[in-house]
Design a protein around this motif. Structure first.
Motif, PDB file in Angstrom:
ATOM      1  N   LEU A  74       0.834  -1.201   0.000  1.00 52.32           N
ATOM      2  CA  LEU A  74       0.000   0.000   0.000  1.00 52.32           C
ATOM      3  C   LEU A  74       0.870   1.253   0.000  1.00 52.32           C
TER       4      LEU A  74
ATOM      5  N   CYS B  72       1.107   4.259  -2.872  1.00 48.20           N
ATOM      6  CA  CYS B  72       0.969   5.684  -2.562  1.00 48.20           C
ATOM      7  C   CYS B  72       2.186   6.475  -3.052  1.00 48.20           C
TER       8      CYS B  72
ATOM      9  N   ASP C 256     -17.173   1.318  -5.984  1.00 50.65           N
ATOM     10  CA  ASP C 256     -15.733   1.110  -6.013  1.00 50.65           C
ATOM     11  C   ASP C 256     -15.243   0.865  -7.431  1.00 50.65           C
TER      12      ASP C 256
ATOM     13  N   TYR D   8     -12.738   3.091  -9.950  1.00 50.88           N
ATOM     14  CA  TYR D   8     -11.552   2.534 -10.604  1.00 50.88           C
ATOM     15  C   TYR D   8     -11.619   2.743 -12.115  1.00 50.88           C
TER      16      TYR D   8
ATOM     17  N   HIS E 178      -8.054   7.783  -2.219  1.00 49.55           N
ATOM     18  CA  HIS E 178      -8.494   6.518  -1.621  1.00 49.55           C
ATOM     19  C   HIS E 178      -7.321   5.739  -1.035  1.00 49.55           C
ATOM     20  N   SER E 179      -6.197   5.766  -1.725  1.00 52.47           N
ATOM     21  CA  SER E 179      -5.041   4.992  -1.276  1.00 52.47           C
ATOM     22  C   SER E 179      -4.418   5.586  -0.013  1.00 52.47           C
TER      23      SER E 179
ATOM     24  N   ALA F 191      -6.489   4.906   2.998  1.00 50.69           N
ATOM     25  CA  ALA F 191      -6.320   3.532   3.466  1.00 50.69           C
ATOM     26  C   ALA F 191      -5.014   3.387   4.250  1.00 50.69           C
TER      27      ALA F 191
ATOM     28  N   VAL G   7      -9.246   0.669  -3.466  1.00 46.91           N
ATOM     29  CA  VAL G   7      -7.829   0.467  -3.198  1.00 46.91           C
ATOM     30  C   VAL G   7      -7.415  -0.958  -3.559  1.00 46.91           C
TER      31      VAL G   7
END
Length: 373
Positions: free
Chosen positions: A147, A151, A258, A262, A287-288, A291, A357
């Protein structure tokens, strides 16, 4: 006289049968979509496109949001109906009990039409094959490290795009010229890569009553009854291209929020307009990074500090814009939206927006594998 009574009775029976059949048809279609594997996907590919093209072809030539005008006309008609009913009751032309019964019967018919229309225009599509499966994305459990990598990659891409975007006198990212046409072109171009997204798209339209959407914390809305994609023209300019592509993806039958996010990111990323690409990147980054904030605050703080100045300016305006609309209306709207998503088999409710994500990580993971051979 008896013949007339029998004829009237037959007419009433036929009317009741018609409305019951319409309601049962909607129920059966919902059951088939939820319980029969492959039915919703078959419908989305074979029946729905023709329906979208027909209704969208009617509404597209209008320069304004057709369903917004229809809602206004229906509201006016409801007010006139109530006032006229009260006048008739006051004049003793009709009893209040009879007027109430007639009103209930008419509302019941309107409700049945609404349920049937919703089912055939978008309700079934909520249960189609997920876009992640159609796109072949590897949906696997992800680590915090992955993750963080995502980012950081998005941060670099945003900095590259941010250095090229057109800005206004206030330093904020400007709207691309020909926004509606360019986002439609971006969706059509994406359809060359994903056949499920191929085909004709109407132009997304700005909502006249944008203040209502802002009070409800809504950036855009899909009109299933007229097959129109609407957006709030008052929201920050950097965000509008992604919102348009999001709503246009609903027109192609992808109703999950979602997945619509995307798809919007993919469409924006493929655009020749750098402002549109920038919009998609910020959508993915938002969104990333959120998270990452929930997963590991220290990593979040370190990565967030690397965001370029242009994006920070746009984010600052974004926060200030929505802060002025916080209140009971936005809270009620979120609860209604959450319930709507749950009813349509998005069990995470409003949190389903965060599942984007997983899609981004799946695509990033596949990209890394392709680069390493």
């Amino acid at each position: 006289m008896f013949g007339t009574d029998r004829k009237d009775r037959r007419v009433r029976i036929r009317s009741v049968c018609f409305w019951c059949l319409l309601f049962l048809t909607a129920v059966v279609l919902q059951v088939l979509a939820r319980q029969v594997p492959g039915f919703a996907e078959w419908y989305a590919k074979s029946v729905y496109p023709g329906l979208m093209r027909f209704l969208g072809g009617i509404s597209d030539p209008f320069p304004f949001a057709l369903d917004e005008i229809l809602i206004g006309l229906m509201t006016c008609a409801a007010v006139v109906y109530i006032v006229w009913g009260m006048i008739r009751i006051w004049k003793r032309e009709i009893r209040i009990r009879r007027w109430g019964f007639d009103t209930f019967r008419r509302l019941l018919k309107i409700g049945i039409v609404w349920i049937f229309a919703f089912t055939v225009t978008c309700g079934i599509n909520y249960h189609r094959t997920p876009f992640s499966s159609l796109a072949g994305l590897p949906m696997e459990p992800s680590t915090v490290e992955e993750l963080e990598e995502l980012c950081l990659w998005l941060t670099e891409e945003i900095e590259k795009a941010g250095a090229l975007v057109k800005v206004g006198e206030d330093g904020l990212t400007a709207l691309p010229e020909g926004l509606a046409e360019k986002t439609r072109d971006a969706m059509q171009a994406l359809g060359e890569q994903y056949p499920e997204l191929a085909g004709w798209y109407p132009r997304a339209k700005p909502v006249l009553a944008w203040k209502v959407l802002s009070l409800e914390f809504l950036e855009g809305i899909f009109g299933p009854y007229t097959m129109e994609a609407h957006y709030n023209p008052d929201i920050p300019a950097y965000n509008q291209p992604a919102v348009l592509c999001h709503e246009l993806s609903h027109l192609r039958g992808f109703m999950r929020e979602d997945e619509a996010n995307y798809i919007a990111y993919l469409a924006c990323s493929g655009s020749e307009d750098v402002n549109i690409r920038y919009s998609g990147l910020l959508l993915a980054y938002t969104h990333s990074i959120n998270a990452l904030y929930k997963a590991d605050y220290e990593r979040f703080a370190e990565v967030r500090s690397l965001l370029c100045e242009q994006a920070n300016r746009d984010y600052a305006y974004h926060r200030a814009y929505w802060a002025q609309y916080e209140g009971p209306v936005s809270e009620l709207s979120d609860k209604i939206n959450d319930t709507y998503l749950r009813v349509n088999a998005q069990q995470e409710g409003s949190r389903s927006y965060g599942r984007m994500v997983d899609l981004l990580l799946g695509a990033y993971r596949r990209q890394k594998k392709a680069e390493t051979g």
